[in-house]
Design a protein around this motif. Structure first.
Motif, short mmCIF file in Angstrom:
data_model
loop_
_atom_site.label_atom_id
_atom_site.label_comp_id
_atom_site.label_asym_id
_atom_site.label_seq_id
_atom_site.Cartn_x
_atom_site.Cartn_y
_atom_site.Cartn_z
N LYS A 124 0.83 -1.21 0.00
CA LYS A 124 0.00 0.00 0.00
C LYS A 124 0.86 1.25 0.00
N ILE A 127 2.26 1.76 -3.49
CA ILE A 127 1.21 2.25 -4.41
C ILE A 127 0.98 3.74 -4.17
N LYS A 131 1.61 6.75 -6.85
CA LYS A 131 0.57 7.71 -7.25
C LYS A 131 1.03 9.14 -7.00
#
Length: 147
Positions: A124, A127, A131
Motif C-alpha cells: 500500500k 502504491i 501515485k
C-alpha cells in the motif's frame, strides 16, 4: 483468527523461562554428548549472532525466528537423549514434546502472518508513493509546458 494467534504466541512467550531453564539444565548435564552440546552451542550462537536469516533488529520477526531455531534444536537434543530422562526433564519444567511442537507451529504461523501483514502495508505504501510521484510528475510537466 488474528487474536487467537496473538493469544497463542503470548502463551509461548510465557513459557520462555521454562525453556531457558531446560536448556541450561541440558547444557550442564554431564551425560550430554559432544553432538548435543554442539547443537546447543550452535542454537545459542545463532541467537546472539548479528548474521542471521532474519536479524534480531527486525521487530517481532527477528525474535520469532530465534525462537523457532531454539525450540527445534531443543526438541532435537531431547530426542537424542535417553527417553526416560528427557521425559522427566520435560515434566520437571512443565513441558512436553506436544507443547514444544505446538510452540514451533505457533511461532511459524506468527512469522508467516507478520510477513504477510508487513507485505500488505509495504504494498500500500508503494502504491501511494507511486501515485504521488505520478501526480508530481504530471504537475512538473504542466509547468514546463507553460514556460
Amino acid at each position: 483468527m488474528y487474536n487467537q494467534n496473538k493469544t497463542e504466541i503470548l502463551q509461548t512467550i510465557k513459557r520462555l523461562p521454562a525453556y531457558t531453564k531446560l536448556l541450561y539444565r541440558l547444557y550442564k548435564d554431564p551425560v550430554m554428548t559432544k553432538k548435543q552440546k554442539i547443537l546447543l552451542y550452535s542454537a545459542l550462537g545463532y541467537m546472539i549472532s548479528p548474521i542471521e536469516v532474519v536479524p534480531g533488529i527486525i521487530p517481532v520477526l527477528g525474535q520469532v525466528d530465534d525462537l523457532i531455531v531454539i525450540l527445534t534444536v531443543l526438541k532435537k537434543v531431547l530426542h537424542m537423549s535417553e527417553e526416560e530422562k528427557a521425559n522427566l526433564l520435560l515434566i520437571e519444567h512443565g513441558l512436553s514434546y506436544e507443547i514444544i511442537d505446538e510452540d514451533i507451529a505457533i511461532s511459524k504461523e506468527t512469522a508467516k502472518r507478520f510477513v504477510a501483514s508487513t507485505g500488505r502495508i509495504l504494498g500500500k505504501a508503494l502504491i501511494l508513493a507511486g501515485k504521488t510521484t505520478f501526480r508530481m510528475g504530471k504537475s512538473v510537466v504542466r509547468r514546463t509546458k507553460k514556460i
